[in-house]
Scaffold this active site. Sequence first.
Site, PDB file in Angstrom:
ATOM      1  CG  ASP A  16      -2.057   0.965   1.119  1.00  0.00           C
ATOM      2  OD1 ASP A  16      -2.303   1.486   0.008  1.00  0.00           O
ATOM      3  OD2 ASP A  16      -2.716   1.232   2.148  1.00  0.00           O
TER       4      ASP A  16
ATOM      5  CG  ASN B 131      -7.479  -2.251  -5.762  1.00  0.00           C
ATOM      6  OD1 ASN B 131      -6.503  -2.977  -5.578  1.00  0.00           O
ATOM      7  ND2 ASN B 131      -7.782  -1.273  -4.909  1.00  0.00           N
TER       8      ASN B 131
HETATM    9  C1  FPP Z   1      -1.524   0.207  -3.565  1.00  0.00           C
HETATM   10  O1  FPP Z   1      -1.158   1.542  -3.675  1.00  0.00           O
HETATM   11  C2  FPP Z   1      -1.103  -0.687  -4.618  1.00  0.00           C
HETATM   12  C3  FPP Z   1      -1.918  -1.271  -5.576  1.00  0.00           C
HETATM   13  C4  FPP Z   1      -3.308  -0.896  -5.861  1.00  0.00           C
HETATM   14  C5  FPP Z   1      -1.458  -2.390  -6.380  1.00  0.00           C
HETATM   15  C6  FPP Z   1      -0.466  -2.156  -7.426  1.00  0.00           C
HETATM   16  C7  FPP Z   1       0.837  -2.693  -7.033  1.00  0.00           C
HETATM   17  C8  FPP Z   1       1.906  -2.676  -7.833  1.00  0.00           C
HETATM   18  C9  FPP Z   1       1.827  -2.134  -9.199  1.00  0.00           C
HETATM   19  C10 FPP Z   1       3.216  -3.165  -7.332  1.00  0.00           C
HETATM   20  C11 FPP Z   1       3.591  -4.580  -7.635  1.00  0.00           C
HETATM   21  C12 FPP Z   1       3.086  -5.195  -8.844  1.00  0.00           C
HETATM   22  C13 FPP Z   1       3.326  -6.482  -9.239  1.00  0.00           C
HETATM   23  C14 FPP Z   1       2.794  -6.961 -10.536  1.00  0.00           C
HETATM   24  C15 FPP Z   1       4.141  -7.400  -8.454  1.00  0.00           C
HETATM   25  P1  FPP Z   1      -2.336   2.612  -3.588  1.00  0.00           P
HETATM   26  O2  FPP Z   1      -2.611   3.095  -4.964  1.00  0.00           O
HETATM   27  O3  FPP Z   1      -3.505   2.022  -2.875  1.00  0.00           O
HETATM   28  O4  FPP Z   1      -1.671   3.708  -2.711  1.00  0.00           O
HETATM   29  P2  FPP Z   1      -2.411   4.867  -1.883  1.00  0.00           P
HETATM   30  O5  FPP Z   1      -3.051   4.216  -0.704  1.00  0.00           O
HETATM   31  O6  FPP Z   1      -1.268   5.760  -1.491  1.00  0.00           O
HETATM   32  O7  FPP Z   1      -3.372   5.533  -2.812  1.00  0.00           O
END
Ligand code: FPP
Length: 251
Positions: A22, A70
């Site tokens: 996260d 998501n």
């Molecule tokens: C959370 O950050 C992360 C995600 C929604 C998933 C995406 C993850 C990756 C791209 C990294 C690894 C990928 C792979 C394929 C191994 P957020 O957007 O929820 O952060 P925020 O809470 O700061 O908005």
Amino acid sequence: MVPRSRIAPPPVLPRHVAIIMDGNGRWALAGGKARLAGHRAGVRAARTVVRGCLEAGVDVLTLFAFSSENWQRPADEVNGLMRLFVEVLQREIDELHANGIQLRLIGAREHLPEILRRRIAAAETRTAANTGMTLVLAVAYGGRWDLVQATRRLAAKARTGDLAPEDIDETVLGRHLALAGLPAPDLLVRTGGERRISNFLLWDLAYTELCFTDVLWPAFGADDLAAALEFFRSRQRRFGRTDEQVEVVAD
Ligand code: FPP
């Protein structure tokens, strides 16, 4: 006198590490970048952690890459993430395979774009015989979805007479969950400052040690992984026993 069960000393290394990655969006915002740049940086952090777990000797690493919830994000971000997953699979699969890593996806894959489904299937087939670390990517995954899909499959077997309802127990249910055949996570790491499970592996996390850190995922590095593994080493795992019952047998 309470009978003392002689159990093995706590393992120094978690066999299975699960991570809620996260903080990509906040990391991007703080640097004046678009959210997708945060996700790209998140992939670099994932690479570091895969390498770190492999070197440490972890058996299974599960990464929560995209949750059932998501899908509600803006279409641009969802599409960007799907394209990123396709790109990452294409770019990384050779190296994963060369390192003996077995790749497995858990989640409602029928909801994923066709091209991504094909890439995943190809990667799973190619790495199926690998005996090194198992890398589980949770994509379009939710703990509630997992319990529902297992329940549906059990009900279907009951309907056809292949399974008697009274034979359903924790072991049988576990065999129908997405992580079937793998040990439950010993350690969960959540980055980004929140202290919740967010519909991740609801069943499998029953006895998992929980490690929360404020570090945003793109900034999570080898030192942070080492700190999480050290946190695990410091925990005494009781599995419902009392302190008195748990006699740590030093060897
Ligand atoms: C959370 O950050 C992360 C995600 C929604 C998933 C995406 C993850 C990756 C791209 C990294 C690894 C990928 C792979 C394929 C191994 P957020 O957007 O929820 O952060 P925020 O809470 O700061 O908005």
